[in-house]
Write a protein that holds these residues in place. Structure first.
Motif, PDB file in Angstrom:
ATOM      1  N   GLU A  11      34.590   5.966 -34.478  1.00  0.00           N
ATOM      2  CA  GLU A  11      34.830   5.034 -35.391  1.00  0.00           C
ATOM      3  C   GLU A  11      34.254   3.659 -34.860  1.00  0.00           C
ATOM      4  O   GLU A  11      33.686   2.871 -35.720  1.00  0.00           O
ATOM      5  CB  GLU A  11      36.212   5.156 -35.574  1.00  0.00           C
ATOM      6  CG  GLU A  11      36.660   3.911 -36.880  1.00  0.00           C
ATOM      7  CD  GLU A  11      38.081   4.417 -37.158  1.00  0.00           C
ATOM      8  OE1 GLU A  11      38.441   3.492 -37.633  1.00  0.00           O
ATOM      9  OE2 GLU A  11      38.745   5.214 -36.652  1.00  0.00           O
ATOM     10  N   LEU A  12      34.662   3.403 -33.790  1.00  0.00           N
ATOM     11  CA  LEU A  12      34.182   2.165 -33.083  1.00  0.00           C
ATOM     12  C   LEU A  12      32.750   1.845 -32.920  1.00  0.00           C
ATOM     13  O   LEU A  12      32.418   0.949 -33.269  1.00  0.00           O
ATOM     14  CB  LEU A  12      34.999   1.953 -31.479  1.00  0.00           C
ATOM     15  CG  LEU A  12      34.527   0.738 -30.734  1.00  0.00           C
ATOM     16  CD1 LEU A  12      35.308  -0.540 -31.679  1.00  0.00           C
ATOM     17  CD2 LEU A  12      35.092   0.581 -29.409  1.00  0.00           C
ATOM     18  N   CYS A  14      30.634   3.152 -34.871  1.00  0.00           N
ATOM     19  CA  CYS A  14      30.183   2.978 -36.404  1.00  0.00           C
ATOM     20  C   CYS A  14      30.474   1.615 -36.868  1.00  0.00           C
ATOM     21  O   CYS A  14      29.609   0.861 -37.425  1.00  0.00           O
ATOM     22  CB  CYS A  14      30.603   4.051 -37.304  1.00  0.00           C
ATOM     23  SG  CYS A  14      30.040   5.558 -37.267  1.00  0.00           S
ATOM     24  N   ARG A  15      31.611   1.200 -36.452  1.00  0.00           N
ATOM     25  CA  ARG A  15      31.917  -0.232 -37.081  1.00  0.00           C
ATOM     26  C   ARG A  15      30.972  -1.302 -36.231  1.00  0.00           C
ATOM     27  O   ARG A  15      30.604  -2.324 -36.798  1.00  0.00           O
ATOM     28  CB  ARG A  15      33.515  -0.696 -36.568  1.00  0.00           C
ATOM     29  CG  ARG A  15      34.411   0.041 -37.486  1.00  0.00           C
ATOM     30  CD  ARG A  15      35.908  -0.294 -37.349  1.00  0.00           C
ATOM     31  NE  ARG A  15      36.711   0.326 -38.040  1.00  0.00           N
ATOM     32  CZ  ARG A  15      38.094   0.111 -37.933  1.00  0.00           C
ATOM     33  NH1 ARG A  15      38.521  -0.812 -37.396  1.00  0.00           N
ATOM     34  NH2 ARG A  15      38.828   1.000 -38.896  1.00  0.00           N
ATOM     35  N   LEU A  16      30.620  -1.098 -34.967  1.00  0.00           N
ATOM     36  CA  LEU A  16      29.759  -2.114 -34.350  1.00  0.00           C
ATOM     37  C   LEU A  16      28.663  -1.982 -34.910  1.00  0.00           C
ATOM     38  O   LEU A  16      28.061  -2.983 -34.951  1.00  0.00           O
ATOM     39  CB  LEU A  16      29.815  -1.782 -32.812  1.00  0.00           C
ATOM     40  CG  LEU A  16      30.984  -1.978 -31.973  1.00  0.00           C
ATOM     41  CD1 LEU A  16      31.016  -1.521 -30.395  1.00  0.00           C
ATOM     42  CD2 LEU A  16      31.260  -3.551 -31.905  1.00  0.00           C
ATOM     43  N   ARG A  18      27.783  -1.252 -37.833  1.00  0.00           N
ATOM     44  CA  ARG A  18      27.729  -2.032 -39.092  1.00  0.00           C
ATOM     45  C   ARG A  18      27.690  -3.588 -39.103  1.00  0.00           C
ATOM     46  O   ARG A  18      27.044  -4.220 -39.796  1.00  0.00           O
ATOM     47  CB  ARG A  18      28.990  -1.460 -40.198  1.00  0.00           C
ATOM     48  CG  ARG A  18      28.642  -0.226 -40.735  1.00  0.00           C
ATOM     49  CD  ARG A  18      29.697   0.099 -41.867  1.00  0.00           C
ATOM     50  NE  ARG A  18      30.239   1.409 -41.519  1.00  0.00           N
ATOM     51  CZ  ARG A  18      31.650   1.877 -41.095  1.00  0.00           C
ATOM     52  NH1 ARG A  18      32.216   0.990 -41.065  1.00  0.00           N
ATOM     53  NH2 ARG A  18      31.765   2.872 -40.867  1.00  0.00           N
ATOM     54  N   ALA A  19      28.271  -3.916 -38.064  1.00  0.00           N
ATOM     55  CA  ALA A  19      28.478  -5.284 -37.597  1.00  0.00           C
ATOM     56  C   ALA A  19      27.167  -5.915 -37.331  1.00  0.00           C
ATOM     57  O   ALA A  19      26.756  -7.080 -37.852  1.00  0.00           O
ATOM     58  CB  ALA A  19      29.828  -5.688 -36.785  1.00  0.00           C
TER      59      ALA A  19
END
Length: 70
Positions: A11-12, A14-16, A18-19
């Protein structure tokens, strides 16, 4: 417990990603560059129009238009 750590890691990750990949601010940057370019063009245009040759040419045109006889 191990599955929870692994899912939190993904999850981390994927968030990175996307950012890093997101380009939400591109329109703001484009507007800023356009505004700076327009201001620079306006400054150049003002310098040209207020120059002596342009002012004297416009003055001659206006004087000629006002002093014509009918």
């Amino acid at each position: 417990m191990r599955g929870t750590v692994r899912s939190a890691f993904w999850e981390l990750r994927c968030r990175l990603l996307r950012a890093v990949v997101a380009d939400d601010g591109m329109s703001t940057v484009e507007y800023a560059i356009g505004t700076v370019a327009a201001a620079a063009f306006g400054a150049i245009l003002y310098t040209v129009v207020t120059g002596d040759s342009v002012v004297s040419a416009l003055t001659r045109i206006i004087d000629k238009a006002l002093n014509t006889s009918m």
